[in-house]
Each structure stands twice: as structure tokens, then as C-alpha cells.
Motif scaffolding. Sequence first.
Motif, PDB file in Angstrom:
ATOM      1  N   TYR A   1       0.818  -1.215   0.000  1.00 45.62           N
ATOM      2  CA  TYR A   1       0.000   0.000   0.000  1.00 45.62           C
ATOM      3  C   TYR A   1       0.855   1.270   0.000  1.00 45.62           C
ATOM      4  CZ  TYR A   1      -3.401   3.521   1.338  1.00 45.62           C
ATOM      5  OH  TYR A   1      -4.184   4.645   1.366  1.00 45.62           O
ATOM      6  N   GLU A   2       1.792   1.375   0.922  1.00 45.96           N
ATOM      7  CA  GLU A   2       2.628   2.588   1.009  1.00 45.96           C
ATOM      8  C   GLU A   2       3.436   2.783  -0.262  1.00 45.96           C
ATOM      9  OE1 GLU A   2       2.519   5.113   3.071  1.00 45.96           O
ATOM     10  OE2 GLU A   2       0.902   4.071   4.112  1.00 45.96           O
ATOM     11  N   ASN A   3       3.923   1.686  -0.855  1.00 47.85           N
ATOM     12  CA  ASN A   3       4.674   1.769  -2.100  1.00 47.85           C
ATOM     13  C   ASN A   3       3.796   2.301  -3.223  1.00 47.85           C
ATOM     14  OD1 ASN A   3       5.539   0.102  -4.792  1.00 47.85           O
ATOM     15  ND2 ASN A   3       7.334   0.793  -3.618  1.00 47.85           N
ATOM     16  N   ILE A   4       2.584   1.810  -3.315  1.00 49.60           N
ATOM     17  CA  ILE A   4       1.659   2.272  -4.356  1.00 49.60           C
ATOM     18  C   ILE A   4       1.317   3.746  -4.160  1.00 49.60           C
ATOM     19  CG2 ILE A   4      -0.726   2.045  -5.180  1.00 49.60           C
ATOM     20  CD1 ILE A   4      -0.308  -1.036  -4.716  1.00 49.60           C
ATOM     21  N   MET A   5       1.074   4.125  -2.920  1.00 54.17           N
ATOM     22  CA  MET A   5       0.699   5.512  -2.652  1.00 54.17           C
ATOM     23  C   MET A   5       1.871   6.469  -2.887  1.00 54.17           C
ATOM     24  SD  MET A   5      -2.425   5.123  -2.184  1.00 54.17           S
ATOM     25  CE  MET A   5      -2.959   6.753  -1.725  1.00 54.17           C
ATOM     26  N   SER A   6       3.086   6.082  -2.502  1.00 53.17           N
ATOM     27  CA  SER A   6       4.217   7.005  -2.628  1.00 53.17           C
ATOM     28  C   SER A   6       4.871   6.976  -4.005  1.00 53.17           C
ATOM     29  CB  SER A   6       5.266   6.711  -1.553  1.00 53.17           C
ATOM     30  OG  SER A   6       5.850   5.442  -1.756  1.00 53.17           O
ATOM     31  N   ARG A   7       4.808   5.845  -4.702  1.00 54.57           N
ATOM     32  CA  ARG A   7       5.543   5.754  -5.962  1.00 54.57           C
ATOM     33  C   ARG A   7       4.657   5.704  -7.198  1.00 54.57           C
ATOM     34  NH1 ARG A   7      10.476   2.235  -3.771  1.00 54.57           N
ATOM     35  NH2 ARG A   7      11.360   3.916  -2.523  1.00 54.57           N
ATOM     36  N   VAL A   8       3.378   5.434  -7.018  1.00 50.99           N
ATOM     37  CA  VAL A   8       2.452   5.456  -8.150  1.00 50.99           C
ATOM     38  C   VAL A   8       1.525   6.664  -8.023  1.00 50.99           C
ATOM     39  CG1 VAL A   8       0.615   4.226  -9.379  1.00 50.99           C
ATOM     40  CG2 VAL A   8       2.576   2.954  -8.484  1.00 50.99           C
ATOM     41  N   VAL A   9       0.791   6.740  -6.935  1.00 50.71           N
ATOM     42  CA  VAL A   9      -0.187   7.818  -6.747  1.00 50.71           C
ATOM     43  C   VAL A   9       0.511   9.156  -6.536  1.00 50.71           C
ATOM     44  CG1 VAL A   9      -2.061   8.654  -5.281  1.00 50.71           C
ATOM     45  CG2 VAL A   9      -1.943   6.229  -5.904  1.00 50.71           C
ATOM     46  N   GLN A  10       1.506   9.210  -5.681  1.00 46.26           N
ATOM     47  CA  GLN A  10       2.332  10.406  -5.446  1.00 46.26           C
ATOM     48  C   GLN A  10       1.516  11.658  -5.141  1.00 46.26           C
ATOM     49  OE1 GLN A  10       5.433  10.977  -8.426  1.00 46.26           O
ATOM     50  NE2 GLN A  10       5.195   8.845  -9.037  1.00 46.26           N
ATOM     51  N   GLY A  11       0.455  11.530  -4.377  1.00 48.77           N
ATOM     52  CA  GLY A  11      -0.333  12.693  -3.986  1.00 48.77           C
ATOM     53  C   GLY A  11      -1.374  13.126  -4.995  1.00 48.77           C
ATOM     54  N   HIS A  12      -1.411  12.505  -6.172  1.00 49.32           N
ATOM     55  CA  HIS A  12      -2.443  12.819  -7.158  1.00 49.32           C
ATOM     56  C   HIS A  12      -3.775  12.237  -6.695  1.00 49.32           C
ATOM     57  CE1 HIS A  12       0.431  14.332 -10.068  1.00 49.32           C
ATOM     58  NE2 HIS A  12       1.178  13.262  -9.865  1.00 49.32           N
ATOM     59  N   GLU A  13      -4.846  12.728  -7.255  1.00 49.67           N
ATOM     60  CA  GLU A  13      -6.154  12.132  -6.983  1.00 49.67           C
ATOM     61  C   GLU A  13      -6.212  10.801  -7.723  1.00 49.67           C
ATOM     62  OE1 GLU A  13     -10.918  12.919  -7.655  1.00 49.67           O
ATOM     63  OE2 GLU A  13      -9.489  14.464  -8.263  1.00 49.67           O
ATOM     64  N   ALA A  14      -6.431   9.728  -6.988  1.00 47.32           N
ATOM     65  CA  ALA A  14      -6.434   8.398  -7.597  1.00 47.32           C
ATOM     66  C   ALA A  14      -7.718   7.664  -7.264  1.00 47.32           C
ATOM     67  CB  ALA A  14      -5.236   7.590  -7.112  1.00 47.32           C
ATOM     68  N   HIS A  15      -8.277   7.023  -8.273  1.00 46.87           N
ATOM     69  CA  HIS A  15      -9.428   6.145  -8.105  1.00 46.87           C
ATOM     70  C   HIS A  15      -8.981   4.736  -8.452  1.00 46.87           C
ATOM     71  CE1 HIS A  15     -12.409   9.674  -8.960  1.00 46.87           C
ATOM     72  NE2 HIS A  15     -11.730   9.830  -7.837  1.00 46.87           N
ATOM     73  N   PHE A  16      -9.338   3.788  -7.600  1.00 49.76           N
ATOM     74  CA  PHE A  16      -8.928   2.407  -7.794  1.00 49.76           C
ATOM     75  C   PHE A  16     -10.105   1.584  -8.307  1.00 49.76           C
ATOM     76  CE2 PHE A  16      -6.187   4.079  -4.417  1.00 49.76           C
ATOM     77  CZ  PHE A  16      -4.954   3.875  -5.003  1.00 49.76           C
ATOM     78  N   PHE A  17      -9.791   0.588  -9.153  1.00 46.94           N
ATOM     79  CA  PHE A  17     -10.770  -0.336  -9.719  1.00 46.94           C
ATOM     80  C   PHE A  17     -10.177  -1.735  -9.602  1.00 46.94           C
ATOM     81  CE2 PHE A  17     -11.234   3.766 -11.655  1.00 46.94           C
ATOM     82  CZ  PHE A  17     -12.603   3.975 -11.679  1.00 46.94           C
ATOM     83  N   LEU A  18     -11.029  -2.706  -9.256  1.00 44.80           N
ATOM     84  CA  LEU A  18     -10.533  -4.067  -9.050  1.00 44.80           C
ATOM     85  C   LEU A  18     -11.442  -5.092  -9.696  1.00 44.80           C
ATOM     86  CD1 LEU A  18      -8.697  -6.205  -7.567  1.00 44.80           C
ATOM     87  CD2 LEU A  18     -10.364  -6.075  -5.701  1.00 44.80           C
ATOM     88  N   SER A  19     -10.825  -6.039 -10.386  1.00 46.57           N
ATOM     89  CA  SER A  19     -11.499  -7.268 -10.788  1.00 46.57           C
ATOM     90  C   SER A  19     -10.713  -8.401 -10.151  1.00 46.57           C
ATOM     91  CB  SER A  19     -11.533  -7.426 -12.306  1.00 46.57           C
ATOM     92  OG  SER A  19     -12.165  -8.643 -12.639  1.00 46.57           O
ATOM     93  N   HIS A  20     -11.405  -9.198  -9.369  1.00 41.47           N
ATOM     94  CA  HIS A  20     -10.814 -10.233  -8.528  1.00 41.47           C
ATOM     95  C   HIS A  20     -11.538 -11.539  -8.779  1.00 41.47           C
ATOM     96  CE1 HIS A  20     -10.336 -12.288  -4.538  1.00 41.47           C
ATOM     97  NE2 HIS A  20      -9.107 -11.803  -4.663  1.00 41.47           N
ATOM     98  N   SER A  21     -10.916 -12.631  -8.475  1.00 43.09           N
ATOM     99  CA  SER A  21     -11.538 -13.937  -8.661  1.00 43.09           C
ATOM    100  C   SER A  21     -11.935 -14.516  -7.303  1.00 43.09           C
ATOM    101  CB  SER A  21     -10.573 -14.881  -9.364  1.00 43.09           C
ATOM    102  OG  SER A  21     -10.185 -14.345 -10.602  1.00 43.09           O
ATOM    103  N   PRO A  22     -13.186 -14.912  -7.131  1.00 43.24           N
ATOM    104  CA  PRO A  22     -13.650 -15.367  -5.818  1.00 43.24           C
ATOM    105  C   PRO A  22     -13.017 -16.674  -5.350  1.00 43.24           C
ATOM    106  CG  PRO A  22     -15.354 -15.711  -7.466  1.00 43.24           C
ATOM    107  CD  PRO A  22     -14.246 -14.939  -8.126  1.00 43.24           C
ATOM    108  N   GLU A  23     -12.310 -17.397  -6.225  1.00 45.41           N
ATOM    109  CA  GLU A  23     -11.675 -18.635  -5.762  1.00 45.41           C
ATOM    110  C   GLU A  23     -10.540 -18.367  -4.778  1.00 45.41           C
ATOM    111  OE1 GLU A  23      -9.317 -18.407  -9.845  1.00 45.41           O
ATOM    112  OE2 GLU A  23     -11.437 -18.289  -9.433  1.00 45.41           O
ATOM    113  N   PHE A  24     -10.075 -17.134  -4.710  1.00 44.76           N
ATOM    114  CA  PHE A  24      -9.020 -16.785  -3.755  1.00 44.76           C
ATOM    115  C   PHE A  24      -9.661 -16.412  -2.413  1.00 44.76           C
ATOM    116  CE2 PHE A  24      -7.153 -15.387  -7.928  1.00 44.76           C
ATOM    117  CZ  PHE A  24      -6.348 -16.499  -8.083  1.00 44.76           C
ATOM    118  N   VAL A  25     -10.294 -17.384  -1.788  1.00 40.65           N
ATOM    119  CA  VAL A  25     -11.076 -17.138  -0.576  1.00 40.65           C
ATOM    120  C   VAL A  25     -10.219 -16.717   0.607  1.00 40.65           C
ATOM    121  CG1 VAL A  25     -12.977 -18.646  -1.242  1.00 40.65           C
ATOM    122  CG2 VAL A  25     -11.041 -19.603   0.012  1.00 40.65           C
TER     123      VAL A  25
END
Length: 155
Positions: free
Chosen positions: A18-42
Motif C-alpha cells: 500500500y505505502e509503495n503504491i501511494m508514494s511511488r504510483v499515486v504520489q499525492g495525485h487524486e487516484a481512483h482504484f478499480f478491481l477485478s478479482h476472482s472469488p476462488e481466492f477465498v
Amino acid sequence: MRIAVIFSGRIDKYREHYENIMSRVVQGHEAHFFLSHSPEFVHEDLADFCELYQPKTVNNDPIVLDDFSKYTCHPQSNSHNMMCMWYNRRRAYQDMSRYIEETGTQYDLVINTRLDTYNDEPLNYHLFECLDENTILVPEGYDWGRSEEHTSELQ
């Protein structure tokens, strides 16, 4: 800058990165996240992921695919997993597109990444300023298990 970050597939390292994504990808910009996940990973905590990242859309519907194992060209590949990856990416992108249509939200940049990757340095957003619309950037280097020395042999 407003960016959309698309995650697809496994979320097993979402808290750890999480911290890596926020500091090195998002970098304080406004970010919206989207997820497609597979339910077999219970064993993966989807509710905790949602609390932490607050995604705009989550798609956790089952994925039903044909058997693609006869199309495997690399012995170390798993055709089912690869097809699920592409299916999840497409599904997350479609969900993001519907969100844009329903809300009128516009993004300056869309990033498709995985939650098990770690960024050694921040993205250089200045490199994106001179690109034409609808440009796809794919990093060079460690692709399909090849190290840099093997990549240079292929060029």
C-alpha cells in the motif's frame, strides 16, 4: 492530475504494498482504484482491501473459461491463470468505463498494475505529458522471467 489505477487478479500483497503504491504510483495525485478479482481466492481479505483502497468498483464474480491448456506454448506457463489475468483486466477496464460514463469522471492517466509488484522508484509523470492520447507504455526489462542480460540477447 486524476489517475485511475486498475488492479486485476490476486490481492494477496495489497496491505504490504500500500505505502509503495501511494508514494511511488499515486504520489499525492487524486487516484481512483478499480478491481477485478476472482472469488476462488477465498483466503484473500477482499473486505479489508476495500476498506484500505476504497475502490470505485469491485468485480468479484466467478470466472468460467474453457480449457486453454492445449494452447500453452511455454512449459512453465499456466494457460488458465493467464486467461484469468486477461479476463480480469478486461473486466476491470469495462467497469471503469461504465463508472466514467455514469459519473462523468475523466482521467488524465490510466494505470494497469498488479498488487504484487513493487516499484523501486516513483513514476516520472513528466514523461507522460508529451504522449499522444491512447498511448500504451510497457516497461522494458524483466519480461516473462527474463533478466536484463537475456533481454539484450533477444534484441
